[in-house]
Design a protein around this motif. Sequence first.
Motif, PDB file in Angstrom:
ATOM      1  N   UNK A   4       0.875  -1.178  -0.125  1.00 16.75           N
ATOM      2  CA  UNK A   4       0.209  -0.122   0.201  1.00 16.75           C
ATOM      3  C   UNK A   4       0.941   1.170  -0.160  1.00 16.75           C
ATOM      4  N   UNK A   5       0.305   2.154  -0.699  1.00 10.53           N
ATOM      5  CA  UNK A   5       1.212   3.488  -0.561  1.00 10.53           C
ATOM      6  C   UNK A   5       0.505   4.574   0.600  1.00 10.53           C
ATOM      7  N   UNK A   6      -0.151   4.046   1.425  1.00  9.04           N
ATOM      8  CA  UNK A   6      -0.988   4.620   2.248  1.00  9.04           C
ATOM      9  C   UNK A   6      -0.099   5.271   3.700  1.00  9.04           C
ATOM     10  N   UNK A   7       0.115   6.420   3.896  1.00  9.26           N
ATOM     11  CA  UNK A   7       0.994   6.993   4.745  1.00  9.26           C
ATOM     12  C   UNK A   7       1.767   8.130   4.387  1.00  9.26           C
ATOM     13  N   UNK A   8       3.039   8.232   4.771  1.00  6.59           N
ATOM     14  CA  UNK A   8       3.882   9.420   4.745  1.00  6.59           C
ATOM     15  C   UNK A   8       5.177   8.756   4.341  1.00  6.59           C
ATOM     16  N   UNK A   9       5.555   9.271   3.214  1.00 10.10           N
ATOM     17  CA  UNK A   9       6.896   8.740   2.490  1.00 10.10           C
ATOM     18  C   UNK A   9       7.941   9.891   2.274  1.00 10.10           C
ATOM     19  N   UNK A  10       9.270   9.549   2.273  1.00  8.84           N
ATOM     20  CA  UNK A  10      10.209  10.381   1.813  1.00  8.84           C
ATOM     21  C   UNK A  10      10.352  10.408   0.427  1.00  8.84           C
ATOM     22  N   UNK A  11      10.625  11.385  -0.380  1.00  2.00           N
ATOM     23  CA  UNK A  11      10.520  11.181  -1.736  1.00  2.00           C
ATOM     24  C   UNK A  11      11.809  11.995  -2.169  1.00  2.00           C
ATOM     25  N   UNK A  12      12.605  11.399  -3.252  1.00  2.00           N
ATOM     26  CA  UNK A  12      13.739  11.997  -3.889  1.00  2.00           C
ATOM     27  C   UNK A  12      13.684  11.660  -5.427  1.00  2.00           C
ATOM     28  N   UNK A  13      14.270  12.471  -6.213  1.00  2.00           N
ATOM     29  CA  UNK A  13      14.391  12.142  -7.644  1.00  2.00           C
ATOM     30  C   UNK A  13      15.572  12.804  -8.143  1.00  2.00           C
ATOM     31  N   UNK A  14      15.998  12.132  -9.174  1.00  2.00           N
ATOM     32  CA  UNK A  14      17.207  12.375  -9.880  1.00  2.00           C
ATOM     33  C   UNK A  14      17.127  12.538 -11.422  1.00  2.00           C
ATOM     34  N   UNK A  15      18.042  13.083 -12.155  1.00  2.00           N
ATOM     35  CA  UNK A  15      18.134  12.937 -13.802  1.00  2.00           C
ATOM     36  C   UNK A  15      19.531  12.724 -14.049  1.00  2.00           C
ATOM     37  N   UNK A  16      19.612  12.645 -15.519  1.00  2.00           N
ATOM     38  CA  UNK A  16      20.976  12.576 -16.134  1.00  2.00           C
ATOM     39  C   UNK A  16      21.071  13.546 -16.827  1.00  2.00           C
ATOM     40  N   UNK A  17      22.147  14.159 -17.428  1.00  2.00           N
ATOM     41  CA  UNK A  17      22.369  15.090 -18.495  1.00  2.00           C
ATOM     42  C   UNK A  17      22.143  14.497 -19.681  1.00  2.00           C
ATOM     43  N   UNK A  18      21.748  15.550 -20.794  1.00  2.00           N
ATOM     44  CA  UNK A  18      21.476  14.957 -22.097  1.00  2.00           C
ATOM     45  C   UNK A  18      22.476  13.945 -22.528  1.00  2.00           C
ATOM     46  N   UNK A  19      22.248  13.339 -23.380  1.00  2.00           N
ATOM     47  CA  UNK A  19      22.942  12.204 -23.843  1.00  2.00           C
ATOM     48  C   UNK A  19      23.079  12.527 -25.373  1.00  2.00           C
ATOM     49  N   UNK A  20      24.449  12.793 -25.832  1.00  2.00           N
ATOM     50  CA  UNK A  20      24.593  12.855 -27.373  1.00  2.00           C
ATOM     51  C   UNK A  20      25.350  11.765 -27.819  1.00  2.00           C
ATOM     52  N   UNK A  21      24.599  10.852 -28.885  1.00  2.00           N
ATOM     53  CA  UNK A  21      25.467   9.981 -29.489  1.00  2.00           C
ATOM     54  C   UNK A  21      25.807  10.231 -30.941  1.00  2.00           C
ATOM     55  N   UNK A  22      26.977   9.937 -31.207  1.00  2.00           N
ATOM     56  CA  UNK A  22      27.634  10.161 -32.407  1.00  2.00           C
ATOM     57  C   UNK A  22      28.452   8.980 -32.978  1.00  2.00           C
ATOM     58  N   UNK A  23      28.154   8.295 -34.060  1.00  2.00           N
ATOM     59  CA  UNK A  23      28.819   7.408 -34.723  1.00  2.00           C
ATOM     60  C   UNK A  23      28.793   6.099 -33.717  1.00  2.00           C
ATOM     61  N   UNK A  24      27.738   6.007 -33.133  1.00  2.00           N
ATOM     62  CA  UNK A  24      27.461   4.831 -31.944  1.00  2.00           C
ATOM     63  C   UNK A  24      28.250   5.114 -30.550  1.00  2.00           C
ATOM     64  N   UNK A  25      28.639   6.286 -30.334  1.00  2.00           N
ATOM     65  CA  UNK A  25      29.327   6.161 -28.966  1.00  2.00           C
ATOM     66  C   UNK A  25      28.852   7.640 -28.219  1.00  2.00           C
ATOM     67  N   UNK A  26      28.549   7.566 -27.067  1.00  2.00           N
ATOM     68  CA  UNK A  26      28.410   8.697 -26.319  1.00  2.00           C
ATOM     69  C   UNK A  26      29.486   9.783 -26.237  1.00  2.00           C
ATOM     70  N   UNK A  27      29.111  10.808 -26.498  1.00  2.00           N
ATOM     71  CA  UNK A  27      29.991  11.962 -26.629  1.00  2.00           C
ATOM     72  C   UNK A  27      30.056  12.904 -25.205  1.00  2.00           C
ATOM     73  N   UNK A  28      31.372  12.917 -24.997  1.00  4.06           N
ATOM     74  CA  UNK A  28      31.608  13.860 -23.645  1.00  4.06           C
ATOM     75  C   UNK A  28      31.305  12.748 -22.513  1.00  4.06           C
ATOM     76  N   UNK A  29      31.256  13.589 -21.277  1.00  5.84           N
ATOM     77  CA  UNK A  29      31.123  12.582 -20.022  1.00  5.84           C
ATOM     78  C   UNK A  29      29.897  12.977 -19.281  1.00  5.84           C
ATOM     79  N   UNK A  30      28.697  12.737 -19.803  1.00  7.94           N
ATOM     80  CA  UNK A  30      27.551  13.191 -19.228  1.00  7.94           C
ATOM     81  C   UNK A  30      27.317  12.764 -17.770  1.00  7.94           C
ATOM     82  N   UNK A  31      26.792  13.387 -16.959  1.00  9.80           N
ATOM     83  CA  UNK A  31      26.511  13.189 -15.480  1.00  9.80           C
ATOM     84  C   UNK A  31      25.342  12.319 -15.536  1.00  9.80           C
ATOM     85  N   UNK A  32      25.699  11.119 -14.855  1.00 13.25           N
ATOM     86  CA  UNK A  32      24.342  10.107 -14.845  1.00 13.25           C
ATOM     87  C   UNK A  32      23.521  10.106 -13.791  1.00 13.25           C
ATOM     88  N   UNK A  33      23.707  10.810 -12.803  1.00 11.71           N
ATOM     89  CA  UNK A  33      22.658  11.051 -11.562  1.00 11.71           C
ATOM     90  C   UNK A  33      23.054  12.192 -10.993  1.00 11.71           C
TER      91      UNK A  33
END
Length: 132
Positions: A4-33
């Motif tokens: 059940x989700x009844x009650x009080x919960x601590x919440x936190x969310x995360x995201x990653x940097x935009x991912x750029x793929x060129x020639x089948x490889x990820x460009x740069x060093x995007x932050x993942x979290x």
Amino acid sequence: MNETLKGKWSYRSFRHDAIVVKDGHVEGKPELAKPWSPPGVLEVDTNEAGEISGKLKFTEEVVLDIKGHLIPATDKEPASVELTGEFHSSANKLKGFFIPGSDHIVGTILNIADDLGKQPVGTVGPFVLFPI
């Protein structure tokens, strides 16, 4: 269904940097979290039909309306929850799984309109909920 989700919960969310793929490889060093939202408190009720309603509070001024439902476990997946969070013109979809043997829910949030953290529509990332 024991979950059940009844009650009080601590919440936190995360995201990653935009991912750029060129020639089948990820460009740069995007932050993942990266922290996306500040810590929040989710306070919700779940009725007998598994419908969820409540509030996700980040500050006194920023309180999202939460609606959704529980999805029972199957032989292939643990029980889960699907939620929508709205505040003025901002909207997000969330899906998370109850982690077996734990009191945590882990899932993904998707920004579908006017992100409060100024991220583009379509931004996704993980979230975690645990009881307070």
